[in-house]
Structure formats: C-alpha cells, structure tokens
Design a protein around this motif. Structure first.
Motif, PDB file in Angstrom:
ATOM      1  N   SER A  27       0.846  -1.194   0.000  1.00  0.00           N
ATOM      2  CA  SER A  27       0.000   0.000   0.000  1.00  0.00           C
ATOM      3  C   SER A  27       0.885   1.248   0.000  1.00  0.00           C
ATOM      4  CB  SER A  27      -0.914  -0.004   1.229  1.00  0.00           C
ATOM      5  OG  SER A  27      -0.148   0.063   2.413  1.00  0.00           O
ATOM      6  N   LEU A  28       0.254   2.394  -0.100  1.00  0.00           N
ATOM      7  CA  LEU A  28       0.978   3.661  -0.145  1.00  0.00           C
ATOM      8  C   LEU A  28       0.482   4.562   0.976  1.00  0.00           C
ATOM      9  CD1 LEU A  28       2.767   5.789  -1.720  1.00  0.00           C
ATOM     10  CD2 LEU A  28       0.605   6.511  -2.747  1.00  0.00           C
ATOM     11  N   SER A  29       1.408   5.180   1.682  1.00  0.00           N
ATOM     12  CA  SER A  29       1.064   6.147   2.717  1.00  0.00           C
ATOM     13  C   SER A  29       2.031   7.319   2.600  1.00  0.00           C
ATOM     14  CB  SER A  29       1.163   5.504   4.097  1.00  0.00           C
ATOM     15  OG  SER A  29       0.830   6.438   5.095  1.00  0.00           O
ATOM     16  N   LEU A  30       1.487   8.512   2.328  1.00  0.00           N
ATOM     17  CA  LEU A  30       2.315   9.711   2.162  1.00  0.00           C
ATOM     18  C   LEU A  30       1.819  10.819   3.076  1.00  0.00           C
ATOM     19  CD1 LEU A  30       2.506   9.983  -1.733  1.00  0.00           C
ATOM     20  CD2 LEU A  30       4.309   9.220  -0.210  1.00  0.00           C
ATOM     21  N   ASP A  31       2.737  11.590   3.623  1.00  0.00           N
ATOM     22  CA  ASP A  31       2.412  12.791   4.383  1.00  0.00           C
ATOM     23  C   ASP A  31       2.917  13.983   3.592  1.00  0.00           C
ATOM     24  OD1 ASP A  31       1.283  11.505   6.641  1.00  0.00           O
ATOM     25  OD2 ASP A  31       3.288  11.007   7.343  1.00  0.00           O
ATOM     26  N   PHE A  32       2.072  15.007   3.477  1.00  0.00           N
ATOM     27  CA  PHE A  32       2.424  16.218   2.743  1.00  0.00           C
ATOM     28  C   PHE A  32       2.506  17.394   3.702  1.00  0.00           C
ATOM     29  CE2 PHE A  32      -0.005  13.608  -0.313  1.00  0.00           C
ATOM     30  CZ  PHE A  32       0.947  13.480  -1.313  1.00  0.00           C
ATOM     31  N   VAL A  38       6.673  17.918  -4.250  1.00  0.00           N
ATOM     32  CA  VAL A  38       7.038  17.484  -5.594  1.00  0.00           C
ATOM     33  C   VAL A  38       7.196  15.966  -5.602  1.00  0.00           C
ATOM     34  CG1 VAL A  38       8.769  17.673  -7.421  1.00  0.00           C
ATOM     35  CG2 VAL A  38       8.243  19.664  -5.998  1.00  0.00           C
ATOM     36  N   LEU A  39       6.617  15.324  -6.603  1.00  0.00           N
ATOM     37  CA  LEU A  39       6.773  13.883  -6.791  1.00  0.00           C
ATOM     38  C   LEU A  39       7.772  13.647  -7.906  1.00  0.00           C
ATOM     39  CD1 LEU A  39       3.015  12.850  -6.720  1.00  0.00           C
ATOM     40  CD2 LEU A  39       4.672  12.659  -4.867  1.00  0.00           C
ATOM     41  N   VAL A  40       8.829  12.917  -7.603  1.00  0.00           N
ATOM     42  CA  VAL A  40       9.878  12.615  -8.575  1.00  0.00           C
ATOM     43  C   VAL A  40      10.098  11.111  -8.567  1.00  0.00           C
ATOM     44  CG1 VAL A  40      12.294  12.974  -9.184  1.00  0.00           C
ATOM     45  CG2 VAL A  40      10.999  14.836  -8.141  1.00  0.00           C
ATOM     46  N   GLY A  41      10.197  10.511  -9.745  1.00  0.00           N
ATOM     47  CA  GLY A  41      10.444   9.082  -9.815  1.00  0.00           C
ATOM     48  C   GLY A  41      10.571   8.614 -11.249  1.00  0.00           C
ATOM     49  N   GLU A  42      11.022   7.387 -11.394  1.00  0.00           N
ATOM     50  CA  GLU A  42      11.177   6.797 -12.722  1.00  0.00           C
ATOM     51  C   GLU A  42       9.806   6.513 -13.326  1.00  0.00           C
ATOM     52  OE1 GLU A  42      13.820   3.491 -12.809  1.00  0.00           O
ATOM     53  OE2 GLU A  42      15.317   4.500 -11.578  1.00  0.00           O
ATOM     54  N   ASN A  43       9.809   6.221 -14.634  1.00  0.00           N
ATOM     55  CA  ASN A  43       8.575   5.841 -15.313  1.00  0.00           C
ATOM     56  C   ASN A  43       7.966   4.622 -14.630  1.00  0.00           C
ATOM     57  OD1 ASN A  43       9.022   7.872 -17.137  1.00  0.00           O
ATOM     58  ND2 ASN A  43       9.728   6.518 -18.774  1.00  0.00           N
ATOM     59  N   ILE A  50      -0.692   8.418  -7.977  1.00  0.00           N
ATOM     60  CA  ILE A  50      -0.839   9.306  -6.820  1.00  0.00           C
ATOM     61  C   ILE A  50      -1.671  10.516  -7.208  1.00  0.00           C
ATOM     62  CG2 ILE A  50       0.402  10.844  -5.257  1.00  0.00           C
ATOM     63  CD1 ILE A  50       2.706   8.755  -5.351  1.00  0.00           C
ATOM     64  N   HIS A  51      -1.400  11.066  -8.370  1.00  0.00           N
ATOM     65  CA  HIS A  51      -2.166  12.215  -8.851  1.00  0.00           C
ATOM     66  C   HIS A  51      -3.650  11.860  -8.998  1.00  0.00           C
ATOM     67  CE1 HIS A  51      -3.255  15.769 -11.103  1.00  0.00           C
ATOM     68  NE2 HIS A  51      -3.690  15.006 -12.085  1.00  0.00           N
ATOM     69  N   ARG A  52      -3.944  10.675  -9.475  1.00  0.00           N
ATOM     70  CA  ARG A  52      -5.335  10.267  -9.682  1.00  0.00           C
ATOM     71  C   ARG A  52      -6.035   9.912  -8.370  1.00  0.00           C
ATOM     72  NH1 ARG A  52      -4.718   7.963 -15.375  1.00  0.00           N
ATOM     73  NH2 ARG A  52      -4.448   9.953 -16.428  1.00  0.00           N
ATOM     74  N   CYS A  53      -5.287   9.643  -7.316  1.00  0.00           N
ATOM     75  CA  CYS A  53      -5.882   9.405  -5.992  1.00  0.00           C
ATOM     76  C   CYS A  53      -6.349  10.699  -5.362  1.00  0.00           C
ATOM     77  CB  CYS A  53      -4.862   8.804  -5.030  1.00  0.00           C
ATOM     78  SG  CYS A  53      -4.447   7.104  -5.274  1.00  0.00           S
ATOM     79  N   ASP A  54      -5.702  11.792  -5.723  1.00  0.00           N
ATOM     80  CA  ASP A  54      -5.954  13.087  -5.109  1.00  0.00           C
ATOM     81  C   ASP A  54      -7.400  13.508  -5.348  1.00  0.00           C
ATOM     82  OD1 ASP A  54      -5.655  15.546  -3.945  1.00  0.00           O
ATOM     83  OD2 ASP A  54      -4.493  16.412  -5.576  1.00  0.00           O
ATOM     84  N   PRO A  55      -8.165  13.729  -4.289  1.00  0.00           N
ATOM     85  CA  PRO A  55      -9.558  14.145  -4.491  1.00  0.00           C
ATOM     86  C   PRO A  55      -9.632  15.554  -5.064  1.00  0.00           C
ATOM     87  CG  PRO A  55      -8.984  14.267  -2.181  1.00  0.00           C
ATOM     88  CD  PRO A  55      -7.814  13.645  -2.902  1.00  0.00           C
ATOM     89  N   PRO A  56     -10.598  15.820  -5.928  1.00  0.00           N
ATOM     90  CA  PRO A  56     -10.719  17.168  -6.490  1.00  0.00           C
ATOM     91  C   PRO A  56     -11.091  18.177  -5.405  1.00  0.00           C
ATOM     92  CG  PRO A  56     -12.566  15.795  -7.154  1.00  0.00           C
ATOM     93  CD  PRO A  56     -11.599  14.911  -6.426  1.00  0.00           C
ATOM     94  N   VAL A  57     -10.566  19.372  -5.515  1.00  0.00           N
ATOM     95  CA  VAL A  57     -10.841  20.443  -4.576  1.00  0.00           C
ATOM     96  C   VAL A  57     -11.887  21.361  -5.187  1.00  0.00           C
ATOM     97  CG1 VAL A  57      -9.855  22.387  -3.313  1.00  0.00           C
ATOM     98  CG2 VAL A  57      -8.500  20.313  -3.678  1.00  0.00           C
ATOM     99  N   PRO A  58     -12.987  21.612  -4.481  1.00  0.00           N
ATOM    100  CA  PRO A  58     -13.999  22.535  -5.024  1.00  0.00           C
ATOM    101  C   PRO A  58     -13.390  23.904  -5.328  1.00  0.00           C
ATOM    102  CG  PRO A  58     -14.820  21.412  -3.069  1.00  0.00           C
ATOM    103  CD  PRO A  58     -13.361  21.076  -3.203  1.00  0.00           C
TER     104      PRO A  58
END
Length: 63
Positions: A27-32, A38-43, A50-58
C-alpha cells in the motif's frame, strides 16, 4: 486548505496492506506539508497513480 496525507490500497500499482506477519506492504502512505510538494520518480513508479488518488478540490476552496 491542503492535502495533509494520502493513503492508497488496491489502487492501480499499489497493492494491499499486510494481512499477517511476513506479508509485504504494497500500500501507499504519504504525508504532505503545507508548502509545495514534488513527486519525482522513474517511469511506472506511481506518480500518475498518486495524482489520480488526489480528491478534487472545489473551486471555492482553492484559496
């Protein structure tokens, strides 16, 4: 308002949390922080997932 943490389980490349001793935690657990994060990583390392997990902000909550 900012996203303080994100937890993902069984979503895209992130698997399940361990069910018993010795199981791998996939699983994934991140604290911001409140500043820029900034998210940095290989392909194929999960940046888009992670971007698609982010809930939309009104629109009225964007500051």
């Amino acid at each position: 308002m900012y996203l303080a943490c994100l937890y993902a389980e069984n979503f895209r490349i992130f698997g399940a949390a361990p069910q018993k001793d010795g199981d791998k935690d996939a699983s994934l657990s991140l604290d911001f922080g409140p500043a820029t994060n900034v998210l940095v990583g290989e392909n194929d390392s999960g940046k888009t997932a992670i971007h698609r997990c982010d809930p939309p902000v009104p629109a009225d909550d964007r500051g």
